[in-house]
Scaffold this motif. Structure first.
Motif, short mmCIF file in Angstrom:
data_model
loop_
_atom_site.label_atom_id
_atom_site.label_comp_id
_atom_site.label_asym_id
_atom_site.label_seq_id
_atom_site.Cartn_x
_atom_site.Cartn_y
_atom_site.Cartn_z
N MET A 324 40.93 12.42 38.50
CA MET A 324 41.64 11.67 37.45
C MET A 324 40.99 10.30 37.20
O MET A 324 41.29 9.64 36.19
CB MET A 324 43.10 11.48 37.85
CG MET A 324 43.91 12.76 37.83
SD MET A 324 45.63 12.51 38.40
CE MET A 324 46.21 11.34 37.19
N GLY A 325 40.12 9.87 38.13
CA GLY A 325 39.46 8.59 37.96
C GLY A 325 40.29 7.39 38.39
O GLY A 325 39.92 6.25 38.11
N VAL A 326 41.40 7.64 39.11
CA VAL A 326 42.24 6.52 39.54
C VAL A 326 41.68 5.88 40.81
O VAL A 326 42.10 4.78 41.19
CB VAL A 326 43.71 6.96 39.76
CG1 VAL A 326 44.30 7.46 38.46
CG2 VAL A 326 43.81 8.03 40.85
N PHE A 364 46.73 6.52 51.31
CA PHE A 364 47.08 7.67 50.47
C PHE A 364 48.44 7.50 49.80
O PHE A 364 48.72 8.16 48.80
CB PHE A 364 47.00 8.96 51.30
CG PHE A 364 45.58 9.36 51.56
CD1 PHE A 364 44.84 9.98 50.57
CD2 PHE A 364 44.96 9.07 52.76
CE1 PHE A 364 43.51 10.32 50.77
CE2 PHE A 364 43.64 9.42 52.98
CZ PHE A 364 42.91 10.04 51.98
N TYR A 365 49.25 6.58 50.31
CA TYR A 365 50.44 6.18 49.57
C TYR A 365 50.03 5.59 48.23
O TYR A 365 50.57 5.92 47.17
CB TYR A 365 51.25 5.16 50.38
CG TYR A 365 52.29 4.43 49.57
CD1 TYR A 365 53.56 4.97 49.41
CD2 TYR A 365 51.99 3.21 48.96
CE1 TYR A 365 54.52 4.29 48.66
CE2 TYR A 365 52.93 2.53 48.21
CZ TYR A 365 54.21 3.08 48.06
OH TYR A 365 55.15 2.42 47.31
N LYS A 370 48.98 5.88 42.34
CA LYS A 370 48.07 5.84 41.18
C LYS A 370 48.11 7.15 40.39
O LYS A 370 48.03 7.15 39.16
CB LYS A 370 46.64 5.56 41.66
CG LYS A 370 46.40 4.15 42.16
CD LYS A 370 46.14 3.21 41.02
CE LYS A 370 45.66 1.85 41.51
NZ LYS A 370 45.40 0.93 40.37
N ILE A 371 48.18 8.28 41.12
CA ILE A 371 48.22 9.59 40.45
C ILE A 371 49.49 9.72 39.62
O ILE A 371 49.46 10.15 38.46
CB ILE A 371 48.13 10.73 41.49
CG1 ILE A 371 46.76 10.75 42.16
CG2 ILE A 371 48.43 12.07 40.84
CD1 ILE A 371 46.66 11.69 43.34
N GLU A 389 54.91 15.98 37.18
CA GLU A 389 54.52 17.22 36.49
C GLU A 389 53.01 17.36 36.47
O GLU A 389 52.46 18.44 36.71
CB GLU A 389 55.07 17.21 35.06
CG GLU A 389 56.56 17.48 34.97
CD GLU A 389 57.06 17.47 33.53
OE1 GLU A 389 56.33 16.93 32.65
OE2 GLU A 389 58.16 17.99 33.27
N LYS A 390 52.33 16.27 36.18
CA LYS A 390 50.86 16.28 36.12
C LYS A 390 50.28 16.57 37.51
O LYS A 390 49.37 17.39 37.66
CB LYS A 390 50.39 14.92 35.60
CG LYS A 390 48.90 14.76 35.46
CD LYS A 390 48.58 13.48 34.67
CE LYS A 390 49.26 12.27 35.28
NZ LYS A 390 48.93 11.00 34.58
N TRP A 391 50.81 15.91 38.53
CA TRP A 391 50.36 16.12 39.92
C TRP A 391 50.60 17.56 40.37
O TRP A 391 49.74 18.18 40.99
CB TRP A 391 51.09 15.15 40.84
CG TRP A 391 50.90 15.41 42.30
CD1 TRP A 391 49.89 14.95 43.09
CD2 TRP A 391 51.75 16.16 43.15
NE1 TRP A 391 50.05 15.39 44.38
CE2 TRP A 391 51.20 16.14 44.45
CE3 TRP A 391 52.94 16.88 42.95
CZ2 TRP A 391 51.79 16.80 45.53
CZ3 TRP A 391 53.54 17.53 44.02
CH2 TRP A 391 52.96 17.48 45.30
N HIS A 392 51.77 18.10 40.06
CA HIS A 392 52.12 19.46 40.46
C HIS A 392 51.14 20.47 39.88
O HIS A 392 50.69 21.40 40.57
CB HIS A 392 53.55 19.78 40.01
CG HIS A 392 54.00 21.17 40.38
ND1 HIS A 392 53.69 22.28 39.62
CD2 HIS A 392 54.72 21.62 41.43
CE1 HIS A 392 54.21 23.35 40.19
NE2 HIS A 392 54.85 22.99 41.29
#
Length: 616
Positions: A324-326, A364-365, A370-371, A389-392
């Motif tokens: 995602m580039g975050v 990772f938190y 960020k995600i 929704e995007k992460w899932h």
């Protein structure tokens, strides 16, 4: 005019009726085939059950074989004026067994054969065969029971047993009889139609005394049985047996996969049992004993367990974040806000590599934060909803929250938390990032089995894709010409370069991080430890790995329940199995003995023993 029409219609029906009656007369009176085979008093129909297909490992070592035996069947209508006590003495059975079995057979059908006594050895058959002329209505059928030269893989091989009543009644074609064997679990069930073969039938002419007078019509209507197809699996038997040794006194599971093909190299669920326990006359007694074991040895933990993935899921967060580039490999979150308190064992990290190496919770938190993103500054509830929704959708591509398609029954989908799940827990638009942040480190509402964890290692090994995990590669009498299973390739859509960065961090884990006990001399092992929270006892120990780093040949996941830290309990097991597979031998015999002698008893077993002691 109307009267003529009525007569024409009646004439048509009379003609149809006459044709039907003439056809019945021909079949029942004139046709010699129908008349003879249908006359049950003069023709005996014997089913010839073929040997079941055998099961081999990837090097043609026999894992499951057959031993020929004889079953006794009875046709109640033909049992007349026999010496019942003499019969019972001949077969060493009680009068009560005789009467009850005859009653069940008669209730089923007076004219059809029912199973009376199972699995006479060749010696037992020879000792009673000559005397059977005194007992009309009883007949022998050659059969078999399963033997296990490999003495391993009980849960995945499965077992065969008598067809359940419901399944017998609901079968679409009349293939099985009451008392027939059928695959009830594991590979035996999944490949039942291929393993069972094709049954034959022999018609024998009998006189009024039910004496055998030879084949009916010179065997014209007999059919030959066809032996079942063999399964040629992808299992490495020596690797599998080493896994059994290393899991002595432990509860958990291991799955090893060849990443490039999806072939399962080893799959173990522990505690296990001798597969021969569920083959033979003592099936019912042994099944009852195993089903009462508090550690559930009949459950295949590899495909049906539910664990939180723990820190192993940080690798998924890293891949999604990079794509995602975050974040990038040099991204640092030192001093950034976090829900995790800073204490011993929770580290800050200056970049992605050290974050994986040290298994940094704060890092990772922030990756997960960020995600999920700030998709709506004025409404944090909507923002979390859109981000999750995007992460899932991205995590789903790694095989989580879905069945992978392994050729075993009872594979679970597991749980990959989604918007609908949190809506049910908190209510729609009533939850935000602070309610789901534990997902960032593989805790919270996850549910994964060990197969999915091994598949995650395979995805990373392949730099972004996985192939359908499977146990059977060839099916037939000769494996070379019978390639069977179609294997699909599933892509995550994440660029291969991002996985290279993750693998660098995994290499650091084994070289100088939490997974040093998984090191193998001369092989670059890349791994990740995980500690899965467990409310009922010590945490579960998880370790996933791939090796070697370039062109990996094995991806592996090990879970030891109540084992504590992943690098301590599961890491050494993974390292020894990697060494065995890649080097074909293990030189560290002392480590094998050390791991073997380390016990991690489950809480269920401890409580069960305490309960038994209190009763005493």
């Amino acid at each position: 005019m109307q009267e003529n029409r009525k007569q024409a219609i009646l004439f048509f029906f009379y003609i149809i009726g006459a044709i039907y009656l003439l056809r019945l007369f021909y079949l029942q009176v004139l046709d010699p085939k129908y008349h003879s085979i249908g006359a049950l008093n003069s023709i005996r129909r014997e089913v010839k059950v073929p040997l079941r297909g055998q099961i081999y490992d990837r090097f043609d070592n026999l894992i499951v074989a057959n031993e020929e035996v004889y079953d006794v069947y009875v046709i109640p209508k033909n049992v007349r004026n026999i010496d019942t006590l003499g019969f019972c003495k001949l077969f060493n059975i009680t009068r009560g067994y005789f009467d009850s079995t005859m009653q069940v057979a008669t209730q089923y059908s007076k004219n059809r054969a029912s199973l009376f006594l199972r699995q006479l050895t060749k010696e037992e058959y020879a000792s009673v065969a000559d005397a059977m002329i005194q007992y009309p209505g009883f007949l022998f059928e050659q059969s078999f029971f399963r033997t296990y030269p490999g003495n391993t893989m009980a849960n995945s091989l499965g077992y065969i047993g008598e067809i359940p009543s419901k399944q017998f009644e609901e079968q679409e074609e009349e293939y099985y009889r009451k008392g027939d064997y059928i695959g009830l679990s594991g590979l035996e069930k999944f490949y039942e139609n291929e393993l069972r073969g094709i049954r034959g039938v022999k018609f024998t002419l009998m006189n009024v005394k039910m004496e055998d007078k030879g084949s009916y019509n010179e065997g014209k209507y007999d059919t030959l049985s066809v032996i079942g197809k063999n399964l040629y699996t992808t299992i490495d038997l020596k690797l599998q047996q080493l896994a059994d040794t290393l899991f002595t006194g432990k509860v958990g599971s291991v799955v090893a996969i060849e990443p490039s093909t999806g072939e399962i190299l080893a799959i173990g669920s522990y505690p296990t049992y001798d597969p021969a326990m569920l083959s033979g006359k003592e099936f019912s007694v042994n099944y009852r004993q195993l089903s009462r074991n508090p550690d559930r040895p009949l459950n295949n933990r590899a495909i049906s367990s539910f664990y939180r993935p723990g820190s192993t899921f940080k690798l998924v967060q890293a891949a999604i974040g990079l794509d995602m580039g975050v974040i990038n490999p040099k991204t640092s979150f030192v001093g950034a806000p976090t829900m995790f308190k800073y204490h011993s064992g929770v580290f800050e990290a200056s970049n992605l590599y050290t974050a994986i190496q040290l298994s940094s919770n704060p890092y990772f938190y922030n990756v997960f934060r960020k995600i999920i993103g700030n998709n709506n500054e004025t409404n944090p509830y909507m923002s979390a909803r859109v981000g999750l929704e995007k992460w899932h959708d991205e995590a789903f591509k790694f095989g989580f929250g879905r069945r992978l398609g392994i050729d075993l029954p009872s594979e679970t989908k597991g749980v990959l938390p989604d918007v609908e799940r949190y809506d049910k827990v908190y209510g729609k638009m009533q939850w935000k990032f602070s309610n789901i942040y534990s997902l960032s480190i593989g805790e919270g509402e996850y549910g994964v089995n060990v197969l999915k964890l091994a598949n995650l290692a395979a995805v990373i090994a392949n730099r972004g894709y996985w192939r359908t995990p499977h146990l059977v590669k060839y099916l037939g009498i000769q494996k070379e010409t019978n390639k069977y299973l179609k294997v699909e390739t599933v892509k995550t859509g994440i660029a291969a370069k991002h996985f290279e960065e993750i693998i660098q961090g995994m290499s650091n884990v084994v070289k100088a991080g939490t997974g040093r006990l998984a090191q193998v001399e001369g092989i670059e092992v890349c791994g990740k430890t995980g500690t899965s929270q467990n409310k009922k006892g010590k945490d579960h120990s998880i370790f996933i790995a791939l090796a070697p780093r370039y062109n990996p040949k094995i991806a592996i996941a090990v879970v030891v329940e109540n084992g504590g830290f992943g690098g301590v309990a599961s890491g050494p097991i993974a390292g020894l199995l990697i060494e065995q597979y890649l080097k074909k031998t293990v030189t560290r015999r002392a480590m094998i003995e050390s791991v073997k002698n380390t016990r991690h008893a489950s809480v269920a077993t401890i409580n069960y023993k305490k309960s038994a002691e209190n009763k005493d």
